[in-house]
Design a protein around this motif. Structure first.
Motif, PDB file in Angstrom:
ATOM      1  N   ARG A 207       0.844  -1.186   0.000  1.00 31.92           N
ATOM      2  CA  ARG A 207       0.000   0.000   0.000  1.00 31.92           C
ATOM      3  C   ARG A 207       0.883   1.241   0.000  1.00 31.92           C
ATOM      4  NH1 ARG A 207      -2.944  -3.738  -0.772  1.00 31.92           N
ATOM      5  NH2 ARG A 207      -4.998  -4.137   0.170  1.00 31.92           N
ATOM      6  N   PHE A 209      -0.246   4.213   1.175  1.00 30.80           N
ATOM      7  CA  PHE A 209      -0.618   5.059   2.310  1.00 30.80           C
ATOM      8  C   PHE A 209      -0.096   4.458   3.614  1.00 30.80           C
ATOM      9  CE2 PHE A 209      -4.124   2.175   1.356  1.00 30.80           C
ATOM     10  CZ  PHE A 209      -4.320   1.539   2.562  1.00 30.80           C
ATOM     11  N   GLY A 213       1.384   9.748   6.107  1.00 29.32           N
ATOM     12  CA  GLY A 213       0.248  10.642   5.959  1.00 29.32           C
ATOM     13  C   GLY A 213      -0.449  10.595   4.618  1.00 29.32           C
ATOM     14  N   LYS A 214      -0.078   9.677   3.733  1.00 34.78           N
ATOM     15  CA  LYS A 214      -0.762   9.576   2.448  1.00 34.78           C
ATOM     16  C   LYS A 214      -2.184   9.062   2.655  1.00 34.78           C
ATOM     17  CE  LYS A 214       3.645   8.475   0.276  1.00 34.78           C
ATOM     18  NZ  LYS A 214       4.493   7.378  -0.240  1.00 34.78           N
ATOM     19  N   ALA A 215      -3.105   9.549   1.823  1.00 31.31           N
ATOM     20  CA  ALA A 215      -4.503   9.154   1.947  1.00 31.31           C
ATOM     21  C   ALA A 215      -4.702   7.707   1.516  1.00 31.31           C
ATOM     22  CB  ALA A 215      -5.374  10.072   1.091  1.00 31.31           C
ATOM     23  N   GLU A 216      -5.738   7.071   2.103  1.00 27.14           N
ATOM     24  CA  GLU A 216      -6.030   5.683   1.755  1.00 27.14           C
ATOM     25  C   GLU A 216      -6.382   5.522   0.282  1.00 27.14           C
ATOM     26  OE1 GLU A 216      -7.037   7.230   4.377  1.00 27.14           O
ATOM     27  OE2 GLU A 216      -6.748   5.989   6.160  1.00 27.14           O
ATOM     28  N   SER A 217      -6.806   6.603  -0.368  1.00 30.09           N
ATOM     29  CA  SER A 217      -7.173   6.553  -1.783  1.00 30.09           C
ATOM     30  C   SER A 217      -5.963   6.619  -2.714  1.00 30.09           C
ATOM     31  CB  SER A 217      -8.128   7.711  -2.109  1.00 30.09           C
ATOM     32  OG  SER A 217      -7.501   8.962  -1.828  1.00 30.09           O
ATOM     33  N   ALA A 218      -4.758   6.752  -2.162  1.00 30.87           N
ATOM     34  CA  ALA A 218      -3.558   6.867  -2.996  1.00 30.87           C
ATOM     35  C   ALA A 218      -3.369   5.591  -3.810  1.00 30.87           C
ATOM     36  CB  ALA A 218      -2.335   7.120  -2.122  1.00 30.87           C
ATOM     37  N   LYS A 219      -3.346   5.728  -5.113  1.00 37.43           N
ATOM     38  CA  LYS A 219      -3.212   4.595  -6.018  1.00 37.43           C
ATOM     39  C   LYS A 219      -2.280   4.955  -7.170  1.00 37.43           C
ATOM     40  CE  LYS A 219      -6.058   1.655  -4.021  1.00 37.43           C
ATOM     41  NZ  LYS A 219      -6.023   2.360  -2.716  1.00 37.43           N
ATOM     42  N   ASN A 252       5.269   2.212   1.492  1.00 37.73           N
ATOM     43  CA  ASN A 252       5.831   3.058   2.548  1.00 37.73           C
ATOM     44  C   ASN A 252       7.335   2.920   2.696  1.00 37.73           C
ATOM     45  OD1 ASN A 252       3.603   4.443   3.460  1.00 37.73           O
ATOM     46  ND2 ASN A 252       2.932   2.757   4.747  1.00 37.73           N
ATOM     47  N   ASN A 261       5.639  11.138  -5.096  1.00 39.59           N
ATOM     48  CA  ASN A 261       4.867  10.708  -6.259  1.00 39.59           C
ATOM     49  C   ASN A 261       5.737  10.836  -7.508  1.00 39.59           C
ATOM     50  OD1 ASN A 261       2.958  10.258  -8.221  1.00 39.59           O
ATOM     51  ND2 ASN A 261       1.388  11.519  -7.237  1.00 39.59           N
TER      52      ASN A 261
END
Length: 404
Positions: A207, A209, A213-219, A252, A261
């Motif tokens: 994952r 995030f 602090g990255k959002a759970e929606s980070a894809k 991570n 990114n």
């Protein structure tokens, strides 16, 4: 044979035959086995790194000092596959398993990149995905699971490449994703693929995030297209033009060059010629790490000539640029002496393949890597500013691969 209570009850009143049920079940199993394909290869090599000082060698994927000046088992691949058939709602799967030292470089292990607790595993899942077809237009095909990156001139799979060693460009590309990918062929000459994955990095189920602090929606998002010259174009028939973009974040606990990114861009082409058996190719890879100064890119040219039924010759020339605040080829981005490749480098590779045995790829290769920036990062580690002792590295290798 174990039967459920419902089947036994029906058999007791004569409504079904146990023998017929067993035969039907056996036929179902046989049909499933008949549609499953088993294949793979065993990849071995021998390398001679000419000269002394092989502790620091040119940094490209599946290379390194661990293979220098000796004999190597590179990797064993086992593939189990049920390809899509012609049905409108076709379904299948593919599993590629790796065993051997290259499996650690692949780094897809879900418990960490290449090892658990720092101990090499020598095993990895290269790909494992479902394939599904939805009858929209010409057929929309899906991959769901773990699959190879959709960009790149060279393959993770050694036998599919014209040369034994990999290019720098291949080394900076994304390699493996866990996600979903859709592919659609508009016609014989044009196809598009697009997908979403957890990360740009290879770790299965990783994952992006978490603690940073990255959002759970980070894809990670990707798209590519392929143009193929039709048969009507004469000697250019089969020539290809391909381009793609992959944008996203890595897991991570990743290398520092992926902490931000990043976007990978790729353009590649193969071109036929009027000379029978002669083809040319080219590839451009660019890695943009956002919010960081510097640049990492590779420009490579390829030439292949099928001289006889058994003999083929393959050449590659490449230029690498890797500089700035966030270098890709480094052990520590804060330490210039930790660079594993110079800011600017050139690599020339010549490979001769001669098929002596059935199902065996046998080839010899000579590779010359040269530092164009004057940095001595290869050879014996030193206390100097560059960290190494050599501007040039020469490699002579033999590669034998049995495909089954």
């Amino acid at each position: 044979m174990k039967l459920n209570k419902w089947t036994v009850g029906l058999a007791s009143v004569g409504m079904v035959s146990v023998d017929s049920f067993a035969e039907e079940k056996s036929n179902m199993v046989q049909t499933m086995l008949d549609s499953t394909m088993l294949s793979g290869y065993v990849d071995t090599s021998a390398q001679w790194n000419i000269g002394t000082g092989d502790e620091r060698l040119p940094d490209y994927k599946f290379g390194g000092s661990g293979k220098a000046d000796g004999f190597n088992l590179d990797v064993v691949q086992i593939r189990i596959e049920k390809p899509l058939d012609s049905a409108e709602w076709a379904a299948g799967y593919r599993i590629d398993l790796w065993a051997g030292p290259d499996a650690n470089t692949l780094g897809t292990q879900s418990f960490g990149p290449g090892a658990e607790g720092g101990i090499a595993a020598d095993f990895a899942i290269r790909q494992a995905y479902l394939t599904l077809r939805v009858p929209i237009g010409n057929g929309l095909d899906w991959k769901i699971g773990v699959f190879d990156s959709i960009i790149g001139y060279e393959s993770v799979e050694g036998p599919a490449n014209p040369n034994y060693t990999r290019s720098f460009g291949h080394s900076i590309e994304p390699q493996t994703h866990t996600g979903i990918l859709a592919s659609y062929r508009f016609c014989e000459s044009f196809a598009v693929s697009a997908g979403v994955a957890n990360t740009k990095g290879p770790g299965i189920n990783a994952r992006a995030f978490g603690e940073d602090g990255k959002a759970e929606s980070a894809k990670t998002y990707m798209v590519s297209f392929l143009v193929t010259a039709p048969e009507s174009m004469g000697f250019l028939a089969g020539s290809t033009l391909e381009a793609g973009v992959v944008n996203g974040l890595d897991e991570n606990e990743s290398r520092s060059d992926y902490d931000e990114n990043s976007t990978s861009y790729y353009v590649g082409a193969t071109i036929g010629t009027p000379i029978s058996g002669l083809r040319f190719g080219g590839a451009f890879d660019y890695l943009d790490v956002h919010n960081m100064s510097g640049e990492t890119y590779s420009l490579a040219g390829y030439a292949s000539f099928q001289a006889t039924e058994k003999l083929s010759l393959h050449f590659r020339g490449e230029y690498l640029r890797d500089r700035g605040e966030q270098k890709f080829f480094t052990l520590d981005s804060a330490d210039p002496a930790a660079s594993t490749n110079p800011d600017r480098a050139m690599a020339l590779t010549a490979t001769a393949q001669y098929d002596l045995w059935k199902n065996v790829i046998s080839r010899v290769e000579f590779r010359w890597d040269h530092s164009l920036s004057g940095q001595k990062v290869w050879g014996t580690p030193t206390a100097g500013a560059d960290g190494g002792s050599l501007l040039n590295e020469w490699l002579l290798a033999a590669n034998l691969i049995y495909k089954f």
